[in-house]
Design a protein around this motif. Sequence first.
Motif, PDB file in Angstrom:
ATOM      1  N   TYR A 149      11.789  13.507  -3.274  1.00 59.29           N
ATOM      2  CA  TYR A 149      10.791  13.734  -2.233  1.00 59.29           C
ATOM      3  C   TYR A 149       9.963  12.462  -2.031  1.00 59.29           C
ATOM      4  O   TYR A 149       9.926  11.566  -2.882  1.00 59.29           O
ATOM      5  N   SER A 150       9.319  12.396  -0.892  1.00 62.27           N
ATOM      6  CA  SER A 150       8.388  11.315  -0.606  1.00 62.27           C
ATOM      7  C   SER A 150       6.979  11.888  -0.510  1.00 62.27           C
ATOM      8  O   SER A 150       6.801  13.095  -0.359  1.00 62.27           O
ATOM      9  N   TYR A 151       5.986  11.020  -0.599  1.00 65.60           N
ATOM     10  CA  TYR A 151       4.615  11.502  -0.469  1.00 65.60           C
ATOM     11  C   TYR A 151       3.715  10.421   0.122  1.00 65.60           C
ATOM     12  O   TYR A 151       3.994   9.219   0.011  1.00 65.60           O
TER      13      TYR A 151
ATOM     14  N   GLU B 123     -16.123  -1.228  -3.836  1.00 64.47           N
ATOM     15  CA  GLU B 123     -16.625  -1.842  -2.596  1.00 64.47           C
ATOM     16  C   GLU B 123     -16.016  -1.174  -1.372  1.00 64.47           C
ATOM     17  O   GLU B 123     -16.705  -0.926  -0.378  1.00 64.47           O
ATOM     18  N   LYS B 124     -14.729  -0.887  -1.432  1.00 64.77           N
ATOM     19  CA  LYS B 124     -14.044  -0.133  -0.379  1.00 64.77           C
ATOM     20  C   LYS B 124     -13.701   1.236  -0.967  1.00 64.77           C
ATOM     21  O   LYS B 124     -12.836   1.352  -1.827  1.00 64.77           O
ATOM     22  N   ASP B 125     -14.416   2.261  -0.471  1.00 65.01           N
ATOM     23  CA  ASP B 125     -14.367   3.574  -1.109  1.00 65.01           C
ATOM     24  C   ASP B 125     -12.989   4.223  -1.081  1.00 65.01           C
ATOM     25  O   ASP B 125     -12.593   4.908  -2.021  1.00 65.01           O
ATOM     26  N   PHE B 126     -12.256   4.029   0.031  1.00 64.38           N
ATOM     27  CA  PHE B 126     -11.026   4.775   0.269  1.00 64.38           C
ATOM     28  C   PHE B 126      -9.794   3.891   0.082  1.00 64.38           C
ATOM     29  O   PHE B 126      -9.830   2.672   0.297  1.00 64.38           O
ATOM     30  N   ALA B 127      -8.717   4.549  -0.306  1.00 60.50           N
ATOM     31  CA  ALA B 127      -7.429   3.871  -0.451  1.00 60.50           C
ATOM     32  C   ALA B 127      -6.327   4.762   0.105  1.00 60.50           C
ATOM     33  O   ALA B 127      -6.482   5.990   0.195  1.00 60.50           O
ATOM     34  N   PHE B 128      -5.246   4.137   0.496  1.00 57.15           N
ATOM     35  CA  PHE B 128      -4.092   4.869   1.024  1.00 57.15           C
ATOM     36  C   PHE B 128      -2.847   4.421   0.282  1.00 57.15           C
ATOM     37  O   PHE B 128      -2.689   3.240  -0.045  1.00 57.15           O
ATOM     38  N   GLY B 129      -1.957   5.386   0.021  1.00 61.90           N
ATOM     39  CA  GLY B 129      -0.737   5.046  -0.689  1.00 61.90           C
ATOM     40  C   GLY B 129       0.433   5.913  -0.297  1.00 61.90           C
ATOM     41  O   GLY B 129       0.303   6.886   0.455  1.00 61.90           O
ATOM     42  N   ALA B 130       1.602   5.568  -0.818  1.00 61.01           N
ATOM     43  CA  ALA B 130       2.834   6.309  -0.565  1.00 61.01           C
ATOM     44  C   ALA B 130       3.779   6.072  -1.721  1.00 61.01           C
ATOM     45  O   ALA B 130       3.640   5.106  -2.486  1.00 61.01           O
ATOM     46  N   GLY B 131       4.760   6.974  -1.849  1.00 58.63           N
ATOM     47  CA  GLY B 131       5.719   6.807  -2.924  1.00 58.63           C
ATOM     48  C   GLY B 131       6.808   7.853  -2.902  1.00 58.63           C
ATOM     49  O   GLY B 131       6.955   8.603  -1.929  1.00 58.63           O
ATOM     50  N   PHE B 132       7.572   7.901  -3.980  1.00 60.53           N
ATOM     51  CA  PHE B 132       8.707   8.803  -4.117  1.00 60.53           C
ATOM     52  C   PHE B 132       8.686   9.448  -5.500  1.00 60.53           C
ATOM     53  O   PHE B 132       8.121   8.899  -6.447  1.00 60.53           O
ATOM     54  N   GLY B 133       9.303  10.623  -5.593  1.00 59.83           N
ATOM     55  CA  GLY B 133       9.358  11.299  -6.873  1.00 59.83           C
ATOM     56  C   GLY B 133      10.483  12.301  -6.949  1.00 59.83           C
ATOM     57  O   GLY B 133      11.252  12.479  -5.996  1.00 59.83           O
ATOM     58  N   ALA B 134      10.587  12.972  -8.095  1.00 58.83           N
ATOM     59  CA  ALA B 134      11.639  13.968  -8.310  1.00 58.83           C
ATOM     60  C   ALA B 134      11.137  15.007  -9.310  1.00 58.83           C
ATOM     61  O   ALA B 134      10.312  14.711 -10.178  1.00 58.83           O
ATOM     62  N   LEU B 135      11.650  16.231  -9.164  1.00 57.72           N
ATOM     63  CA  LEU B 135      11.369  17.308 -10.108  1.00 57.72           C
ATOM     64  C   LEU B 135      12.647  17.622 -10.870  1.00 57.72           C
ATOM     65  O   LEU B 135      13.628  18.086 -10.284  1.00 57.72           O
TER      66      LEU B 135
ATOM     67  N   ASN C   7       8.557  15.072 -14.184  1.00 60.79           N
ATOM     68  CA  ASN C   7       8.234  14.674 -12.818  1.00 60.79           C
ATOM     69  C   ASN C   7       7.931  13.172 -12.725  1.00 60.79           C
ATOM     70  O   ASN C   7       6.771  12.757 -12.718  1.00 60.79           O
ATOM     71  N   PRO C   8       8.976  12.322 -12.650  1.00 57.65           N
ATOM     72  CA  PRO C   8       8.735  10.888 -12.478  1.00 57.65           C
ATOM     73  C   PRO C   8       8.350  10.561 -11.037  1.00 57.65           C
ATOM     74  O   PRO C   8       8.867  11.163 -10.091  1.00 57.65           O
ATOM     75  N   GLU C   9       7.441   9.623 -10.876  1.00 56.53           N
ATOM     76  CA  GLU C   9       7.021   9.155  -9.562  1.00 56.53           C
ATOM     77  C   GLU C   9       6.785   7.656  -9.595  1.00 56.53           C
ATOM     78  O   GLU C   9       6.338   7.105 -10.608  1.00 56.53           O
TER      79      GLU C   9
END
Length: 305
Positions: free
Chosen positions: A190-192, A202-214, A224-226
Motif C-alpha cells: 500500500y501507499s500512504y 520553526e515550521k510547524d507542519f510537515a508533509f510526507g509519503a511512503g509505502f508499506g505492507a501488512l 508492518n514494515p514501512e
Amino acid sequence: MKKAKLLILTALFCQATYSQNDTQAVKSGFVVYSVFCNIAPHQFKFPLIGFVNVATGDYQGLQLGFVNTTLKGFKGVQAGFVNTTLKNADGLQLGFVNTTVRDFSGMQAGFVNTTPKNADGLQLGFVNTAGKGIKGSQLGFVNYADSITNGIPIGFVSIVKKGGYRAIEISANELYPVNLSFKIGVPRFYSYIQGGYNPRFEKDFAFGAGFGALCPIGKNLYFNPEIGSMNPIGKNNHQQMLSLVGSFRYELFSAVQIAVGPSAVWMYSSKGEDLYKPEYSIANRKIDNNNRLLIGVRAALSVNF
C-alpha cells in the motif's frame, strides 16, 4: 502542419468508414493494403503495417501503426499510439492508449491501459484499470481494479474494490507528536500520504509519503514494515527525513488496529542548517553538519474502511 493534420483526419475517417461497414467487408473479403491505411477482413493472414490498421473481424498476428483497431477478437501484438480491440484480446498491446473492451490476457504497456472486463497478466502504465478484476499485477501511478488475484498493484494510488486496503491512521513519531495518514492499496503493498505537526519547530507542519505492507504472523497480528519521507512545509526549507519502520500491528476489532515498533530516521539538510531536535529518541548520532541518524519508537492507531 496542415498536411499532417489532413493525414490524421483522413486516417481516422478511413477507419470509421470501414468500422461501420465491417459486416459487408467480412462477407466480401474486401482488402485495402497500403502504407497509409490497411483494411483487412476476418482471419486475414498477413501483418498489418501502416499508419492506420483496421481488422474488421477476428485477427491473429501483428498490427504496427499509429492507430490499430480490431473489431472482433485479437491474438498477437498491437504496437502503435492507440490500440483498440472490441472483443477479447490475447497478447501484447504496446502504445500510448491501449483498450480491450472485453477480456484481456497478456500485457498492456502504455500511458493508459483499460480493460472494462477481466484482465489476466500485467498492466504497465501511468493509469491502469481492470473493471471486473485482474489476475496478475498492475504497475503505474494510478491503478484501479474491482479485485486482484495472484498479483499486486504497485503504484502511488491503487484502488481495489474487493479485498483492498484503506485506512486512516493517527500516530506519533520522533519528530512530530501528531500525525495523520491515509493509506490505500492492498495489504501486501500500500501507499500512504501523511501530515505531521510539531508547534515547537520553526515550521510547524510537515508533509510526507511512503509505502508499506501488512505481513500476517499470527491471529490478528501483523509485521508492518514501512519506508517513507517527510519534509517541513514552508519556504527556504532544506530538511528531509527518511524513515524505515518495523512495527508490529494488532487487530483489536474488525476495523481497528494498534501498532508499535522501532524506527530508524535519516535526517538531511542540503544547506547545512540546524537540523530539528527530536522529541525523543533511543539513539541520536550526528554524522556531520548535514546528516543525523535517529533510532526511535513509533506508535499508531488506525481505522480500516
